[in-house]
Motif scaffolding. Structure first.
Motif, PDB file in Angstrom:
ATOM      1  N   ILE A 122       0.844  -1.181   0.000  1.00  0.00           N
ATOM      2  CA  ILE A 122       0.000   0.000   0.000  1.00  0.00           C
ATOM      3  C   ILE A 122       0.889   1.244   0.000  1.00  0.00           C
ATOM      4  CG2 ILE A 122      -1.836   1.257   1.179  1.00  0.00           C
ATOM      5  CD1 ILE A 122      -2.654  -1.450   0.027  1.00  0.00           C
ATOM      6  N   ILE A 123       0.555   2.234  -0.841  1.00  0.00           N
ATOM      7  CA  ILE A 123       1.299   3.490  -0.876  1.00  0.00           C
ATOM      8  C   ILE A 123       0.926   4.303   0.354  1.00  0.00           C
ATOM      9  CG2 ILE A 123       1.709   5.623  -2.174  1.00  0.00           C
ATOM     10  CD1 ILE A 123       0.994   4.114  -4.719  1.00  0.00           C
ATOM     11  N   VAL A 124       1.918   4.525   1.244  1.00  0.00           N
ATOM     12  CA  VAL A 124       1.655   5.230   2.508  1.00  0.00           C
ATOM     13  C   VAL A 124       2.167   6.661   2.465  1.00  0.00           C
ATOM     14  CG1 VAL A 124       1.663   3.102   3.853  1.00  0.00           C
ATOM     15  CG2 VAL A 124       3.798   4.342   3.489  1.00  0.00           C
ATOM     16  N   ALA A 125       2.992   7.033   1.513  1.00  0.00           N
ATOM     17  CA  ALA A 125       3.488   8.405   1.403  1.00  0.00           C
ATOM     18  C   ALA A 125       3.869   8.647  -0.047  1.00  0.00           C
ATOM     19  CB  ALA A 125       4.697   8.640   2.305  1.00  0.00           C
ATOM     20  N   SER A 126       3.619   9.875  -0.505  1.00  0.00           N
ATOM     21  CA  SER A 126       3.907  10.160  -1.897  1.00  0.00           C
ATOM     22  C   SER A 126       3.924  11.669  -2.116  1.00  0.00           C
ATOM     23  CB  SER A 126       2.853   9.523  -2.813  1.00  0.00           C
ATOM     24  OG  SER A 126       3.063   9.904  -4.158  1.00  0.00           O
ATOM     25  N   THR A 127       4.800  12.106  -3.038  1.00  0.00           N
ATOM     26  CA  THR A 127       4.760  13.509  -3.442  1.00  0.00           C
ATOM     27  C   THR A 127       3.547  13.778  -4.326  1.00  0.00           C
ATOM     28  OG1 THR A 127       6.184  12.971  -5.322  1.00  0.00           O
ATOM     29  CG2 THR A 127       7.260  13.757  -3.315  1.00  0.00           C
ATOM     30  N   ARG A 129       0.016  13.144  -3.888  1.00  0.00           N
ATOM     31  CA  ARG A 129      -0.819  12.694  -2.773  1.00  0.00           C
ATOM     32  C   ARG A 129      -2.059  11.908  -3.216  1.00  0.00           C
ATOM     33  NH1 ARG A 129       0.262  15.059   2.181  1.00  0.00           N
ATOM     34  NH2 ARG A 129       1.929  16.628   2.165  1.00  0.00           N
ATOM     35  N   GLU A 130      -2.504  12.126  -4.454  1.00  0.00           N
ATOM     36  CA  GLU A 130      -3.691  11.403  -4.908  1.00  0.00           C
ATOM     37  C   GLU A 130      -3.478   9.892  -4.941  1.00  0.00           C
ATOM     38  OE1 GLU A 130      -3.970  15.560  -6.382  1.00  0.00           O
ATOM     39  OE2 GLU A 130      -2.436  14.008  -6.178  1.00  0.00           O
ATOM     40  N   THR A 131      -2.227   9.464  -4.947  1.00  0.00           N
ATOM     41  CA  THR A 131      -1.961   8.026  -5.024  1.00  0.00           C
ATOM     42  C   THR A 131      -1.861   7.367  -3.646  1.00  0.00           C
ATOM     43  OG1 THR A 131       0.421   8.388  -5.072  1.00  0.00           O
ATOM     44  CG2 THR A 131      -0.727   8.374  -7.189  1.00  0.00           C
ATOM     45  N   ILE A 132      -1.864   8.148  -2.565  1.00  0.00           N
ATOM     46  CA  ILE A 132      -1.738   7.570  -1.228  1.00  0.00           C
ATOM     47  C   ILE A 132      -2.938   6.661  -0.955  1.00  0.00           C
ATOM     48  CG2 ILE A 132      -1.677   8.093   1.245  1.00  0.00           C
ATOM     49  CD1 ILE A 132      -0.193  10.645   0.573  1.00  0.00           C
ATOM     50  N   GLY A 133      -2.666   5.476  -0.464  1.00  0.00           N
ATOM     51  CA  GLY A 133      -3.705   4.485  -0.198  1.00  0.00           C
ATOM     52  C   GLY A 133      -3.918   3.517  -1.335  1.00  0.00           C
ATOM     53  N   ASN A 134      -3.358   3.792  -2.499  1.00  0.00           N
ATOM     54  CA  ASN A 134      -3.513   2.868  -3.623  1.00  0.00           C
ATOM     55  C   ASN A 134      -2.684   1.601  -3.399  1.00  0.00           C
ATOM     56  OD1 ASN A 134      -5.102   4.784  -4.761  1.00  0.00           O
ATOM     57  ND2 ASN A 134      -3.745   5.285  -6.471  1.00  0.00           N
ATOM     58  N   ASP A 135      -3.107   0.543  -4.056  1.00  0.00           N
ATOM     59  CA  ASP A 135      -2.433  -0.744  -3.944  1.00  0.00           C
ATOM     60  C   ASP A 135      -1.353  -0.829  -5.021  1.00  0.00           C
ATOM     61  OD1 ASP A 135      -1.581  -3.290  -3.532  1.00  0.00           O
ATOM     62  OD2 ASP A 135      -3.498  -4.266  -3.940  1.00  0.00           O
ATOM     63  N   ALA A 136      -0.106  -0.933  -4.612  1.00  0.00           N
ATOM     64  CA  ALA A 136       1.013  -1.033  -5.550  1.00  0.00           C
ATOM     65  C   ALA A 136       1.620  -2.429  -5.556  1.00  0.00           C
ATOM     66  CB  ALA A 136       2.079   0.005  -5.200  1.00  0.00           C
ATOM     67  N   SER A 137       0.932  -3.388  -4.904  1.00  0.00           N
ATOM     68  CA  SER A 137       1.524  -4.725  -4.811  1.00  0.00           C
ATOM     69  C   SER A 137       1.627  -5.406  -6.175  1.00  0.00           C
ATOM     70  CB  SER A 137       0.685  -5.595  -3.861  1.00  0.00           C
ATOM     71  OG  SER A 137      -0.651  -5.722  -4.344  1.00  0.00           O
ATOM     72  N   ILE A 174      13.982   1.095  -4.586  1.00  0.00           N
ATOM     73  CA  ILE A 174      14.955   0.529  -3.652  1.00  0.00           C
ATOM     74  C   ILE A 174      14.189   0.027  -2.431  1.00  0.00           C
ATOM     75  CG2 ILE A 174      15.419   2.701  -2.456  1.00  0.00           C
ATOM     76  CD1 ILE A 174      18.336   1.828  -2.249  1.00  0.00           C
ATOM     77  N   ALA A 175      14.654  -1.080  -1.848  1.00  0.00           N
ATOM     78  CA  ALA A 175      13.949  -1.679  -0.714  1.00  0.00           C
ATOM     79  C   ALA A 175      14.307  -0.980   0.588  1.00  0.00           C
ATOM     80  CB  ALA A 175      14.279  -3.165  -0.615  1.00  0.00           C
ATOM     81  N   LEU A 176      13.328  -0.964   1.511  1.00  0.00           N
ATOM     82  CA  LEU A 176      13.562  -0.508   2.881  1.00  0.00           C
ATOM     83  C   LEU A 176      13.813  -1.738   3.752  1.00  0.00           C
ATOM     84  CD1 LEU A 176      10.875   2.276   3.351  1.00  0.00           C
ATOM     85  CD2 LEU A 176      13.343   2.567   3.489  1.00  0.00           C
ATOM     86  N   ILE A 177      14.891  -1.738   4.506  1.00  0.00           N
ATOM     87  CA  ILE A 177      15.255  -2.861   5.367  1.00  0.00           C
ATOM     88  C   ILE A 177      15.263  -2.370   6.816  1.00  0.00           C
ATOM     89  CG2 ILE A 177      16.946  -4.671   5.803  1.00  0.00           C
ATOM     90  CD1 ILE A 177      15.719  -4.723   3.005  1.00  0.00           C
ATOM     91  N   ASP A 178      14.586  -3.118   7.724  1.00  0.00           N
ATOM     92  CA  ASP A 178      14.560  -2.696   9.128  1.00  0.00           C
ATOM     93  C   ASP A 178      15.863  -3.111   9.817  1.00  0.00           C
ATOM     94  OD1 ASP A 178      14.406  -5.402   9.591  1.00  0.00           O
ATOM     95  OD2 ASP A 178      12.297  -5.397  10.199  1.00  0.00           O
ATOM     96  N   GLY A 179      15.930  -2.827  11.106  1.00  0.00           N
ATOM     97  CA  GLY A 179      17.142  -3.091  11.858  1.00  0.00           C
ATOM     98  C   GLY A 179      17.511  -4.557  11.930  1.00  0.00           C
ATOM     99  N   ASP A 180      16.531  -5.439  11.757  1.00  0.00           N
ATOM    100  CA  ASP A 180      16.792  -6.881  11.811  1.00  0.00           C
ATOM    101  C   ASP A 180      17.082  -7.467  10.433  1.00  0.00           C
ATOM    102  OD1 ASP A 180      16.375  -6.838  14.550  1.00  0.00           O
ATOM    103  OD2 ASP A 180      14.208  -7.070  14.315  1.00  0.00           O
ATOM    104  N   GLY A 181      17.187  -6.601   9.419  1.00  0.00           N
ATOM    105  CA  GLY A 181      17.490  -7.082   8.076  1.00  0.00           C
ATOM    106  C   GLY A 181      16.278  -7.629   7.341  1.00  0.00           C
ATOM    107  N   ARG A 182      15.091  -7.267   7.792  1.00  0.00           N
ATOM    108  CA  ARG A 182      13.881  -7.765   7.119  1.00  0.00           C
ATOM    109  C   ARG A 182      13.294  -6.703   6.194  1.00  0.00           C
ATOM    110  NH1 ARG A 182      10.812  -9.616  12.496  1.00  0.00           N
ATOM    111  NH2 ARG A 182      11.427  -7.451  12.920  1.00  0.00           N
ATOM    112  N   PHE A 183      12.538  -7.170   5.208  1.00  0.00           N
ATOM    113  CA  PHE A 183      11.882  -6.291   4.241  1.00  0.00           C
ATOM    114  C   PHE A 183      10.880  -5.389   4.960  1.00  0.00           C
ATOM    115  CE2 PHE A 183       8.258  -5.570   1.345  1.00  0.00           C
ATOM    116  CZ  PHE A 183       8.911  -4.837   0.378  1.00  0.00           C
ATOM    117  N   ASN A 184      10.984  -4.064   4.722  1.00  0.00           N
ATOM    118  CA  ASN A 184      10.131  -3.112   5.434  1.00  0.00           C
ATOM    119  C   ASN A 184       9.418  -2.179   4.468  1.00  0.00           C
ATOM    120  OD1 ASN A 184       9.045  -2.164   7.833  1.00  0.00           O
ATOM    121  ND2 ASN A 184      10.520  -0.480   7.960  1.00  0.00           N
ATOM    122  N   GLY A 185       9.396  -2.502   3.197  1.00  0.00           N
ATOM    123  CA  GLY A 185       8.705  -1.669   2.228  1.00  0.00           C
ATOM    124  C   GLY A 185       9.612  -1.292   1.070  1.00  0.00           C
ATOM    125  N   VAL A 186       9.122  -0.377   0.230  1.00  0.00           N
ATOM    126  CA  VAL A 186       9.835   0.017  -0.977  1.00  0.00           C
ATOM    127  C   VAL A 186       9.703   1.528  -1.159  1.00  0.00           C
ATOM    128  CG1 VAL A 186      10.014  -0.249  -3.494  1.00  0.00           C
ATOM    129  CG2 VAL A 186       9.378  -2.202  -2.078  1.00  0.00           C
TER     130      VAL A 186
END
Length: 709
Positions: A122-127, A129-137, A174-186
């Motif tokens: 799910i798009i949670v932030a965007s420049t 804004r009309e796309t916020i909440g859209n499904d990007a999966s 580019i992928a977002l990786i959390d502190g434990d090395g897990r996938f945290n978004g894009v």
């Protein structure tokens, strides 16, 4: 080179006096022209091959240019995504991803939107804004980054048409990786295809050329120089909509509709699955070339039947040919000179950094010496001259840095008579006793809007040239006056407008300037001095500074009698005059421990003495690694960190980042001689409290420390 009238008069005279020679010349022209026309028609196929070779070379150059520009866009986007990834990874102040984008990210013109997608797609932030909440999966980049988050890095991929905007676009992610090395978004950036369109339109050499960006996998156009239609895939006015995969890197001829021949040249775009292709309409270019040559062929036929016209036209052709060759050489020289200036800018930045360290010691220890000299005029007078020279050197270093950064100078109302006085104080000691220096100021307040350091440089260059023109002595006169330019004078002199101007004239009684070279004295790298004794940059810099100040420059010279260089600057309203205060500000360190780090040991010694004078307990390091090690052993011992920006082992930003990880509450001051918005933004981003510019002065340092305590 003779004037056209002179050529005609000379030709006419020879015609009347030497008729046999003229007819012989006419017969020779008949033979030459006939041979020329026969060669044109016989070798028409060879001419076509030569033109096609030129087209291939021009297509190759255009393709390489488009390739480099496209690669630069992808690389800049990758840096933007990595910077945003870093900001999102280290954010711990409770801000949302949208707030981080709004606070720190400004979309460049080549990006349509930048967005953050969570682990559910799910798009949670965007420049946008009309796309916020859209499904990007369902986007290809999301699936790729989710499956191989740790190794995928920057992915620039598939092309698609947006469901909401109906605009075609493609992404880098580019992928977002959390502190434990897990996938945290894009994090993904959608490119603005209109930017590619406008870029390619600027790169094409003419209407018979076209540029398109193809996807490597399916060969479809993703961007071109043609118009973009909502809801449709991009197309090109000339290039095919798709090509066979594997044509990238090829240079070949193709057959267009209607039987026309075209040449294509393709190049692979590094680090992205695309290739750029340039197409040239060979038949169209050949038709244009033949149409252009038709005039030349017609003139050749007229030459054969018109005797005098043939002779005059031949002279004009020879003259124009020489002029074209001279223009070509001049353009090549200008290109080499521009490359030299670019290299000088890079060199100037490095030299300015080293000089800033030297000036910090000179000005700093000069201030210490002045404080210890108390009011003894025999000591304070020379020390004041040292500090004055240091301030002027500081202004010169600022100009060198501005030159290396290609930045605009800061202008303010200044009095030219003060600039003249300060400059003469510095140069009198180096002028031979045989040169008598005089000044005449006829205006009580010659205010202009300008940069003091630049105008000081202008006057210094002109005075140096004047002194060098008087090896046996003479008189150097500097005049200042206010003159009024009326409308008639302004119309007769380009660059002037009806207004009051401040006239600055530098006159010498030297050797003068030869009229043959007077028009070239402002050309870069032009000098009449012996090799190794002049760069040829002085007067070109003067001309550039005067022009940038909306002024004009005139030169009058008589060989053997001297030269007058007259500068006109628009007069400005008087500014506010304030006395410079270099005395240290009152500051009580209270025994606080301050770590100071700089790779110059002289600067470390100076600042340790200054900090001790402010009541602090200074601990100086000339090695950033040793400072980092000392802080790691006792992080609670230090109450403040002051660090230089540019150091060989560890930069000031890296040192501050390591320190703030252990002590987020520690005040940090970054010392730099570069300045610039980019350094300041990076410093603020990691938590640095203040920026202190070199060269270091006691008062500036005290005021900066007081603000962070």
């Amino acid at each position: 080179m003779q004037a056209p009238g002179a050529i005609q008069a000379e030709t006419g005279g020879r015609y009347e006096k030497t008729a046999p020679g003229f007819w012989l010349r006419l017969l020779l022209l008949f033979l030459v022209t006939g041979s020329y026309l026969a060669t044109v028609f016989v070798n028409i196929s060879d001419e076509r091959e030569l033109i096609q070779n030129d087209i291939r070379r021009l297509s190759g150059v255009t393709t390489v240019s488009a390739q480099k520009h496209t690669e630069a866009i992808f690389e800049a986007t990758a840096q933007t995504l990595e910077s945003l990834q870093s900001d999102l990874s280290i954010a711990n102040d409770g801000r949302s991803a949208q707030q981080i984008i709004d606070d720190h990210f400004f979309a460049p013109p080549y990006l349509r939107a930048t967005m953050v997608v969570d682990t559910k797609g799910i798009i949670v932030a965007s420049t946008f804004r009309e796309t916020i909440g859209n499904d990007a999966s369902g986007f290809p980049f999301y699936a790729l980054q989710r499956e191989d988050a740790l190794d995928s890095g920057i992915y620039t991929g598939d092309f698609m048409v947006g469901e909401l905007s109906r605009a075609p676009h493609f992404f880098s992610s580019i992928a977002l990786i959390d502190g434990d090395g897990r996938f945290n978004g894009v994090i993904a950036a959608a490119y603005e295809l209109t930017y590619f369109r406008d870029l390619y339109r600027q790169l094409i050499p003419g209407d018979d050329f076209a540029i398109a960006l193809y996807h490597l996998r399916d060969g479809l156009i993703v961007a071109s120089d043609s118009a973009i239609r909502t809801g449709e895939l991009p197309t090109s006015s000339q290039l095919p909509a798709n090509v066979q995969v594997g044509q990238e890197g090829a240079s070949l001829s193709v057959l267009l509709e209607g039987g026309r021949t075209a040449h294509t040249d393709s190049r692979r775009v590094n680090s992205a699955p695309f290739f750029v292709s340039t197409m040239a309409d060979v038949d169209g270019l050949l038709a244009n070339h033949r149409r252009d040559n038709l005039v030349r062929y017609a003139l050749a036929a007229v030459f054969v039947t018109t005797v005098i016209g043939l002779a005059v036209a031949l002279e004009v052709y020879i003259r124009n040919r020489r002029r074209a060759e001279a223009d070509k050489k001049e353009l090549e020289t200008e290109l080499r000179q521009s490359q030299k200036m670019e290299a000088l800018g890079t060199l100037a930045g490095g030299l300015a950094h080293d000089f800033n360290n030297l000036l910090s010691s000179i000005i700093g220890f000069g201030e210490v010496a002045k404080e210890r000299a108390n009011t003894d005029p025999q000591l304070t007078g020379p020390i004041d001259q040292i500090l004055l020279a240091g301030r002027r050197a500081e202004s010169i270093v600022e100009r060198i840095l501005a030159f290396s950064r290609r930045t605009e100078s800061a202008r303010k109302p200044i009095r030219l008579d003060r600039v003249v006085s300060e400059m003469l104080e510095l140069v009198r000691v180096s002028v031979p006793a045989s040169v008598n220096i005089k000044t005449e100021v006829r205006d009580e307040a010659p205010w202009v809007m300008g940069d003091p350091a630049q105008l000081h440089q202008v006057l210094l260059n002109l005075c140096n040239n004047a002194v060098q023109a008087m090896p046996n002595g003479g008189e150097l006169l500097i005049e200042l006056d206010r003159i009024e330019i009326d409308e008639a004078t302004a119309m007769s002199r380009p660059g002037l407008s009806p207004a009051d101007y401040i006239e600055l004239a530098v006159k010498d009684s030297g050797q003068g300037i030869d009229a043959a070279i007077r028009d070239r004295i402002f050309d870069p790298f032009f000098t009449t001095k012996a090799r190794g004794k002049g760069t040829g940059l002085g007067l070109s810099i003067v001309h550039g500074i005067v022009t940038a100040h909306d002024g004009i420059i005139d030169v009058a010279s008589v060989p053997g009698q001297g030269t007058i260089v007259c500068l006109l600057f628009p007069a400005s309203a008087p500014g506010i005059e304030s006395a410079r205060d270099d005395s240290p500000a009152a500051l009580d360190g209270g025994g606080r421990v301050v770590m100071f780090v700089d790779d110059d040991e002289g600067v470390v010694s100076l600042i340790e003495e200054r900090l001790a004078g402010f009541g602090f307990e200074p601990i100086g390091f000339s090695s950033a690694k040793e400072a980092c090690r000392a802080f790691s052993e006792a992080p609670d011992r230090f109450d403040m960190l002051i660090t230089d920006y540019s150091m060989p082992e560890l930069s000031g930003l890296d040192l501050a980042r390591k320190v703030l990880r252990k002590r987020p509450d520690l005040p940090v001051i970054l010392v730099t001689g570069y300045g610039g918005a980019e350094i300041m933004q990076r410093a603020r981003r990691i938590g640095i409290a203040e920026i202190l510019k070199k060269p270091l002065r006691a008062r500036n340092m005290a005021e900066t420390i007081a603000r962070v305590m």
